[in-house]
Design a protein around this motif. Structure first.
Motif, PDB file in Angstrom:
ATOM      1  N   MET A   1       0.817  -1.189   0.000  1.00  0.00           N
ATOM      2  CA  MET A   1       0.000   0.000   0.000  1.00  0.00           C
ATOM      3  C   MET A   1       0.866   1.261   0.000  1.00  0.00           C
ATOM      4  SD  MET A   1      -3.106   0.487  -0.192  1.00  0.00           S
ATOM      5  CE  MET A   1      -4.614   1.074   0.401  1.00  0.00           C
ATOM      6  N   PHE A   2       2.018   1.168   0.665  1.00  0.00           N
ATOM      7  CA  PHE A   2       2.937   2.292   0.718  1.00  0.00           C
ATOM      8  C   PHE A   2       3.394   2.702  -0.681  1.00  0.00           C
ATOM      9  CE2 PHE A   2       7.430   3.591   0.741  1.00  0.00           C
ATOM     10  CZ  PHE A   2       7.292   4.814   1.377  1.00  0.00           C
ATOM     11  N   TYR A   3       3.677   1.697  -1.527  1.00  0.00           N
ATOM     12  CA  TYR A   3       4.150   1.988  -2.881  1.00  0.00           C
ATOM     13  C   TYR A   3       3.078   2.666  -3.725  1.00  0.00           C
ATOM     14  CZ  TYR A   3       8.145  -0.889  -1.721  1.00  0.00           C
ATOM     15  OH  TYR A   3       9.269  -1.377  -1.141  1.00  0.00           O
TER      16      TYR A   3
ATOM     17  N   TYR B   1       0.800   4.810  -2.573  1.00  0.00           N
ATOM     18  CA  TYR B   1       0.814   6.207  -2.147  1.00  0.00           C
ATOM     19  C   TYR B   1       2.066   6.926  -2.648  1.00  0.00           C
ATOM     20  CZ  TYR B   1      -3.100   5.217   0.931  1.00  0.00           C
ATOM     21  OH  TYR B   1      -4.321   4.865   1.429  1.00  0.00           O
ATOM     22  N   LEU B   2       3.196   6.257  -2.587  1.00  0.00           N
ATOM     23  CA  LEU B   2       4.444   6.843  -3.051  1.00  0.00           C
ATOM     24  C   LEU B   2       4.386   7.113  -4.558  1.00  0.00           C
ATOM     25  CD1 LEU B   2       7.319   7.728  -2.313  1.00  0.00           C
ATOM     26  CD2 LEU B   2       8.059   5.400  -2.869  1.00  0.00           C
TER      27      LEU B   2
END
Length: 106
Positions: free
Chosen positions: A1-3, A5-6
């Motif tokens: 999920m972080f990727y 957003y990034l």
């Protein structure tokens, strides 16, 4: 999920920088360069020609309705825009007319 957003953040920042670049590059000039002035006049015309060609490239002139709805609406757009100089009117009215013509010819 972080990727996710990034990636969204990187795309947003990149888009912002690309959109901001012409304002920064040309902010201290009183008059635009001749090349930019030329593009501002010619580019909209060129884009319209490309869009018209793209829209009519799949018309079959050998079978019914022989491209008549498309040709009629292209002419109608040109006449309406020359007459009224209203972009929204030139987009929506011929679209409605084209839909009516397609439903009646098909």
């Amino acid at each position: 999920m972080f990727y996710l957003y990034l990636g969204t953040l990187v795309a947003a920042v990149t888009t912002f920088i690309i959109r901001l670049f012409p304002y920064i590059a040309l902010s201290n000039k009183k008059e635009l360069p001749l090349f930019i002035q030329y593009l501002s006049v010619q580019l909209p015309r060129a884009i319209m020609v490309i869009l018209v060609v793209y829209c009519v490239k799949h018309i079959s002139f050998m079978k019914t309705p022989y491209g008549l709805p498309e040709i009629a609406c292209i002419i109608f757009v040109a006449v309406l825009h020359k007459w009224k100089h209203n972009t929204l009117l030139s987009i929506f009215v011929p679209t409605v007319i084209y839909m009516v013509l397609i439903q009646n010819f098909s």
